[in-house]
Scaffold this motif. Structure first.
Motif, PDB file in Angstrom:
ATOM      1  N   THR A   1       2.727   2.044   7.427  1.00  0.00           N
ATOM      2  CA  THR A   1       2.742   1.653   6.015  1.00  0.00           C
ATOM      3  C   THR A   1       1.372   1.228   5.489  1.00  0.00           C
ATOM      4  OG1 THR A   1       3.473  -0.570   6.646  1.00  0.00           O
ATOM      5  CG2 THR A   1       5.178   1.010   6.015  1.00  0.00           C
TER       6      THR A   1
ATOM      7  N   ASN B   1       0.266   3.254   2.410  1.00  0.00           N
ATOM      8  CA  ASN B   1       0.193   2.519   1.140  1.00  0.00           C
ATOM      9  C   ASN B   1      -1.211   2.582   0.543  1.00  0.00           C
ATOM     10  OD1 ASN B   1       2.871   1.839   1.344  1.00  0.00           O
ATOM     11  ND2 ASN B   1       2.521  -0.271   1.988  1.00  0.00           N
TER      12      ASN B   1
ATOM     13  N   GLN C   1      -1.568   5.860  -1.088  1.00  0.00           N
ATOM     14  CA  GLN C   1      -0.847   5.955  -2.359  1.00  0.00           C
ATOM     15  C   GLN C   1      -1.401   5.015  -3.434  1.00  0.00           C
ATOM     16  OE1 GLN C   1       3.630   6.520  -1.958  1.00  0.00           O
ATOM     17  NE2 GLN C   1       3.169   5.670   0.064  1.00  0.00           N
TER      18      GLN C   1
ATOM     19  N   SER D   1      -1.101   1.607  -3.365  1.00  0.00           N
ATOM     20  CA  SER D   1      -0.294   0.396  -3.548  1.00  0.00           C
ATOM     21  C   SER D   1      -0.768  -0.760  -2.671  1.00  0.00           C
ATOM     22  CB  SER D   1       1.184   0.695  -3.244  1.00  0.00           C
ATOM     23  OG  SER D   1       1.349   1.148  -1.914  1.00  0.00           O
ATOM     24  N   GLU D   2      -1.752  -0.511  -1.818  1.00  0.00           N
ATOM     25  CA  GLU D   2      -2.282  -1.558  -0.943  1.00  0.00           C
ATOM     26  C   GLU D   2      -3.749  -1.259  -0.667  1.00  0.00           C
ATOM     27  OE1 GLU D   2      -1.423  -3.398   3.556  1.00  0.00           O
ATOM     28  OE2 GLU D   2       0.072  -2.135   2.558  1.00  0.00           O
TER      29      GLU D   2
END
Length: 270
Positions: free
Chosen positions: A113, A117, A120, A122-123
């Motif tokens: 993740t 992430n 993507q 998101s992190e």
């Protein structure tokens, strides 16, 4: 007297404009361009990416090196160091992402993740201090790390990049003025040349030590794609551009690292 159409290249002098660093930068740009294409079909296991994440990482690095070349040609050595730090950071992030995926991907953890992430948006990726420590403490990379850390050259490069980025010394600010007379410009190009060599060597050593399949020549896969039986052991053949960089840079400038890489790979590095 300053002419209206006077170009920076004309004012900097022949020793500057024809310095070997410009050929060197083009060499590295071409290398990352070739590597970007070569790894495209290898899956980034642990992510949902369709194409290999490193395809775009390497093409981005190529862009940074192209920018360094353009800015150096205009005599902006100080700005070039800011981009050199970006190059350094991007290689460390690349090494970290591959190492983290290698450490954490499994059938029970099919999507890693943290990296997916980050892909993507998101992190965020961890800060440099965390990334650097993770790489330094990795048992997988310890043989290369031990060789790279034999001296303090990489700390000195980081310090130089930071000094230029943050104007820690007035003399660094002056290196961005391509009009004033500065007798040390060519000397600083020589230092810059050694710095970017060291960063390239570190990136090359770590990424191929971790992902030896990245250096694979296309012959094996090309044969499979057209339904021909691949030649014996052709899966271990090394791409010409990788072998050339290994010969020109790694063996020539860090023979100790070259020997360690050859000892620890199934690939036919010569």
């Amino acid at each position: 007297m300053r002419l209206e159409n006077d170009k920076p290249e004309d004012r900097l002098g022949k020793d500057y404009s024809e310095h070997s660093i410009f050929v060197q930068l083009q060499y590295y740009s071409d290398f990352y361009d070739s590597l970007s294409f070569a790894v495209m079909n290898w899956s980034s296991m642990g992510t949902k990416a369709i194409l290999n994440l490193d395809t775009f990482t390497f093409s981005s690095i190529k862009g940074t090196i192209d920018s360094i070349k353009e800015i150096l040609q205009k005599g902006r050595i100080n700005d070039s160091y800011a981009l050199l730090r970006k190059y350094y950071d991007s290689t460390m992030i690349n090494i970290y992402a591959n190492l983290y995926l290698s450490d954490n991907f499994s059938l029970d953890n099919f999507i890693v993740t943290q990296i997916d992430n980050w892909r993507q948006g998101s992190e965020t990726i961890p800060e440099y201090r965390v990334i650097s420590k993770y790489i330094k403490d990795s048992p997988k990379l310890k043989p290369i790390t031990d060789l790279l850390k034999k001296d303090d050259r990489y700390q000195k490069i980081r310090d130089r990049c930071n000094d230029h980025t943050h104007y820690n010394f007035y003399r660094n600010l002056l290196l961005n003025d391509n009009v004033i007379y500065n007798p040390n410009r060519v000397k600083h190009l020589g230092i810059f040349s050694k710095d970017i060599d060291a960063i390239f060597i570190q990136h090359f050593a770590y990424i191929f030590y971790l992902n030896e399949h990245y250096m694979m020549a296309s012959d094996y896969m090309d044969s499979l794609e057209v339904g021909i039986q691949p030649e014996e052991d052709s899966q271990y053949w090394v791409s010409n551009f990788v072998q050339k960089a290994f010969d020109d840079i790694i063996k020539a400038k860090r023979f100790d690292i070259a020997e360690e890489m050859k000892r620890n790979t199934n690939m036919q590095l010569n």
